[in-house]
Design a protein around this motif. Structure first.
Motif, PDB file in Angstrom:
ATOM      1  N   GLY A 285       0.807  -1.221   0.000  1.00  0.00           N
ATOM      2  CA  GLY A 285       0.000   0.000   0.000  1.00  0.00           C
ATOM      3  C   GLY A 285       0.837   1.265   0.000  1.00  0.00           C
ATOM      4  N   ASP A 286       2.123   1.169   0.429  1.00  0.00           N
ATOM      5  CA  ASP A 286       3.001   2.338   0.414  1.00  0.00           C
ATOM      6  C   ASP A 286       3.610   2.512  -0.971  1.00  0.00           C
ATOM      7  OD1 ASP A 286       2.404   2.678   3.016  1.00  0.00           O
ATOM      8  OD2 ASP A 286       4.306   1.896   3.811  1.00  0.00           O
ATOM      9  N   GLY A 287       4.108   3.694  -1.220  1.00  0.00           N
ATOM     10  CA  GLY A 287       4.755   3.983  -2.494  1.00  0.00           C
ATOM     11  C   GLY A 287       6.269   3.912  -2.370  1.00  0.00           C
ATOM     12  N   PHE A 288       6.956   3.944  -3.520  1.00  0.00           N
ATOM     13  CA  PHE A 288       8.414   3.905  -3.533  1.00  0.00           C
ATOM     14  C   PHE A 288       8.914   4.649  -4.756  1.00  0.00           C
ATOM     15  CE2 PHE A 288      12.303   1.858  -5.159  1.00  0.00           C
ATOM     16  CZ  PHE A 288      13.159   2.165  -4.117  1.00  0.00           C
ATOM     17  N   ALA A 289       9.893   5.521  -4.533  1.00  0.00           N
ATOM     18  CA  ALA A 289      10.550   6.234  -5.624  1.00  0.00           C
ATOM     19  C   ALA A 289      12.009   5.781  -5.683  1.00  0.00           C
ATOM     20  CB  ALA A 289      10.477   7.739  -5.397  1.00  0.00           C
ATOM     21  N   ASN A 290      12.490   5.528  -6.872  1.00  0.00           N
ATOM     22  CA  ASN A 290      13.844   5.003  -7.044  1.00  0.00           C
ATOM     23  C   ASN A 290      14.873   6.124  -6.909  1.00  0.00           C
ATOM     24  OD1 ASN A 290      15.915   3.241  -7.519  1.00  0.00           O
ATOM     25  ND2 ASN A 290      15.669   3.234  -9.740  1.00  0.00           N
ATOM     26  N   THR A 291      14.997   6.633  -5.706  1.00  0.00           N
ATOM     27  CA  THR A 291      16.012   7.643  -5.382  1.00  0.00           C
ATOM     28  C   THR A 291      16.855   7.120  -4.223  1.00  0.00           C
ATOM     29  OG1 THR A 291      14.503   8.756  -3.857  1.00  0.00           O
ATOM     30  CG2 THR A 291      14.551   9.551  -6.146  1.00  0.00           C
ATOM     31  N   LEU A 292      18.045   7.698  -4.077  1.00  0.00           N
ATOM     32  CA  LEU A 292      19.001   7.188  -3.104  1.00  0.00           C
ATOM     33  C   LEU A 292      18.492   7.286  -1.671  1.00  0.00           C
ATOM     34  CD1 LEU A 292      21.826   5.955  -2.962  1.00  0.00           C
ATOM     35  CD2 LEU A 292      22.753   8.264  -2.709  1.00  0.00           C
ATOM     36  N   ILE A 293      17.809   8.352  -1.350  1.00  0.00           N
ATOM     37  CA  ILE A 293      17.356   8.549   0.033  1.00  0.00           C
ATOM     38  C   ILE A 293      16.203   7.628   0.396  1.00  0.00           C
ATOM     39  CG2 ILE A 293      18.147  10.944   0.095  1.00  0.00           C
ATOM     40  CD1 ILE A 293      15.284  11.810  -0.453  1.00  0.00           C
ATOM     41  N   GLN A 294      15.587   6.981  -0.597  1.00  0.00           N
ATOM     42  CA  GLN A 294      14.457   6.096  -0.323  1.00  0.00           C
ATOM     43  C   GLN A 294      14.903   4.698   0.130  1.00  0.00           C
ATOM     44  OE1 GLN A 294      10.948   6.492  -0.535  1.00  0.00           O
ATOM     45  NE2 GLN A 294      11.474   8.681  -0.504  1.00  0.00           N
TER      46      GLN A 294
END
Length: 233
Positions: A216-225
């Motif tokens: 249900g959560d989102g994810f962005a392909n960035t280093l801080i994620q």
């Protein structure tokens, strides 16, 4: 008398430096010959395989820091020794890198001269047939009623059919074979170099990250994620 000292000569600094330079050059050539020999290349390849054993059996910090910490907690005596020897990061340790680089240099120094020599042999022609067959370690003779030109042409066809490199040399046919074996040898060593380059490329430019994502959560392909991220050397 003032002129009496002119006849005495002692080795100066320049002579010592020249002697040292010759010695260094001689030792450098000897080391290079040893390093580029097939025996040393096989020895380095064996040492590289031996060095990869602890990298497979002992937890590695680049793969799982938790297992490394647990190993150190459970083995208070041998754990610090492993850490000083770099056994928790084998593939980036100084000793493994030294074996790796020496093997790489040895293979290149072994392959390049052999490749140029092999290319020169391919571009050249088989050696001329000896005038006296008795000088050969093995020979045979027979008589035929066919014309010399006909015998020569039939010999050329037969040798080429048996995959000899053959050509007409006056009244004789010169032929040789065995190049395919050397091609396999060179291909094997070039494949080893390609494998070593691929391994080094993977260690230098790799990136690895982990992220625990709840449904249900989102994810962005960035280093801080990322929860943890590791880059290559």
């Amino acid at each position: 008398m003032p002129g009496s000292f002119g006849g005495a000569r002692t080795p100066g600094a320049m002579g010592w430096l020249a002697w040292t330079g010759r010695e260094i050059t001689g030792w450098a050539r000897w080391i290079w010959r040893q390093l580029t020999s097939m025996r040393v290349a096989l020895l380095l390849l064996f040492l590289l395989s031996l060095g990869a054993i602890p990298g497979s059996l002992i937890p590695q910090s680049g793969t799982d820091e938790t297992k490394v910490a647990d190993f150190l907690a459970r083995h208070t005596t041998i754990g610090p020794i492993y850490e000083k020897l770099g056994l928790f990061h084998v593939y980036s340790s100084v000793w493994f890198s030294a074996i790796y680089i020496l093997l790489f240099v040895s293979l290149i120094g072994c392959i390049v001269p052999r490749t140029w020599q092999f290319v020169g042999q391919l571009r050249g022609r088989p050696p001329r047939a000896p005038r006296l067959l008795t000088r050969l370690p093995a020979y045979t003779t027979w008589r035929t009623a066919a014309a010399p030109e006909e015998v020569r042409d039939e010999a050329l066809k037969l040798l080429r059919k048996r995959r000899f490199r053959a050509h007409v040399d006056g009244d004789a046919v010169a032929a040789e074979k065995g190049y395919l074996r050397e091609v396999g040898n060179l291909a094997f060593h070039i494949a080893l170099i390609v494998m070593l380059v691929a391994f080094a490329w993977g260690q230098l430019f790799k990136s690895e990250g982990n992220k625990l994502i709840v449904e249900g959560d989102g994810f962005a392909n960035t280093l801080i994620q990322y929860d943890d991220f590791k880059s290559g050397s």
